[in-house]
Design a protein around this motif. Structure first.
Motif, PDB file in Angstrom:
ATOM      1  N   THR A 138       0.852  -1.183   0.000  1.00 30.44           N
ATOM      2  CA  THR A 138       0.000   0.000   0.000  1.00 30.44           C
ATOM      3  C   THR A 138       0.888   1.235   0.000  1.00 30.44           C
ATOM      4  O   THR A 138       2.083   1.169   0.301  1.00 30.44           O
ATOM      5  CB  THR A 138      -0.926   0.060   1.234  1.00 30.44           C
ATOM      6  N   ALA A 139       0.294   2.377  -0.309  1.00 31.39           N
ATOM      7  CA  ALA A 139       1.060   3.620  -0.331  1.00 31.39           C
ATOM      8  C   ALA A 139       1.638   3.930   1.052  1.00 31.39           C
ATOM      9  O   ALA A 139       2.805   4.327   1.183  1.00 31.39           O
ATOM     10  CB  ALA A 139       0.176   4.769  -0.809  1.00 31.39           C
TER      11      ALA A 139
ATOM     12  N   TRP B 248      -0.599  -1.437  -5.459  1.00 31.47           N
ATOM     13  CA  TRP B 248      -1.157  -1.006  -4.184  1.00 31.47           C
ATOM     14  C   TRP B 248      -2.575  -1.554  -4.054  1.00 31.47           C
ATOM     15  O   TRP B 248      -3.471  -1.214  -4.836  1.00 31.47           O
ATOM     16  CB  TRP B 248      -1.155   0.519  -4.094  1.00 31.47           C
TER      17      TRP B 248
END
Length: 291
Positions: free
Chosen positions: A105-106, A127
């Motif tokens: 994920t970011a 992501w």
């Protein structure tokens, strides 16, 4: 493996025809219980490595994992969160698996950048946030946040084909020794250990609204998982999953976990000193006694 490390590998456990748990047991001899440190491998049409283990056992972890799946075949590397026991061998896995996409994920990438900087390959990332899916050829993989966690980046992984749910750090429990089934444990021991581990993992649960929290537990039950695996406990099957979920519902009503303090630290140090003395007297490697 360095014999001074209080962690050892157990035989990988096959929990479904195409799903394995790579198991390590940490802390044997340092207290009344030990803790599993697990990762997972899905050997489907597009093989998946789920979490990358701790760096301290890197060589054996890589050897064990790649005895289950050929690194050239790996297509997905799924990180459930960015704790060091889940990312310790990430760069080595990325190097060994050139055709694999890193599923993260970011926020996870932002947190990991403190260790890896610009080494993280953005062009090889995907992501995937809670509730989103991955098409892995012969199955869909669904990101599902478990009901307890200590990292804000956490999301588990549900395999729609095998029915196995990787609960990340959630739904595990300490063990007195190596076990593969909680039925081999005293029910009272398992209950106490399960609840204690969830409270240590998620102290925020003592503040949670029980009605809203029940919906998070229901979400996991509604997956209809055949097996729940975790990073820090034996696999759960059938009625064990329902029993674990009943215990999870108790957590908002329980007081915070009592954390170990100086008394416990002094006892551990004294035990290690005694082990070193015994080893020296016997002419053996003190690390082997401690391990």
């Amino acid at each position: 493996m360095n014999q001074e490390l209080p962690i050892r590998f157990c035989e990988p456990e096959q929990v479904a025809p195409d799903t394995w748990v790579v198991r390590q047991l940490a802390g044997e001899g340092l207290g009344p219980v030990a803790t599993y440190v697990n990762s997972s491998v899905i050997t489907g049409a597009e093989p998946v490595i789920v979490d990358c283990g701790p760096a301290i056992t890197r060589d054996e972890w890589l050897e064990t994992t790649f005895s289950i799946v050929d690194p050239a075949d790996v297509r997905w590397i799924y990180l459930s969160h960015d704790d060091v026991d889940h990312t310790g061998n990430l760069m080595q896995v990325l190097d060994a698996c050139p055709d694999a996409t890193l599923v993260t994920t970011a926020f996870m990438m932002e947190r990991m950048s403190a260790d890896y900087g610009l080494s993280l390959p953005l062009h090889r990332m995907r992501w995937v946030n809670d509730g989103e899916r991955i098409d892995a050829g012969d199955r869909e993989l669904v990101a599902v946040t478990p009901p307890s966690y200590d990292s804000p980046t956490t999301r588990g992984l549900f395999d729609t084909k095998s029915g196995v749910y990787w609960a990340s750090d959630s739904m595990g429990s300490p063990v007195p020794h190596e076990v593969s089934n909680i039925s081999d444990l005293d029910p009272g021991f398992w209950r106490e250990g399960f609840l204690g581990q969830q409270l240590l993992l998620s102290p925020w649960l003592t503040w949670a609204d029980s009605t809203r929290y029940d919906r998070a537990v229901d979400r996991v039950l509604d997956l209809g998982a055949n097996v729940v695996t975790s990073a820090h406990g034996p696999a759960l099957r059938g009625w064990q999953i329902e029993s674990a979920c009943r215990l999870l519902r108790e957590l908002p009503f329980l007081p915070p976990a009592k954390l170990p303090g100086q008394v416990e630290l002094d006892a551990i140090v004294a035990m290690l000193v005694e082990a070193e003395g015994a080893a020296a007297g016997a002419g053996t490697d003190p690390g082997q006694v401690a391990a």
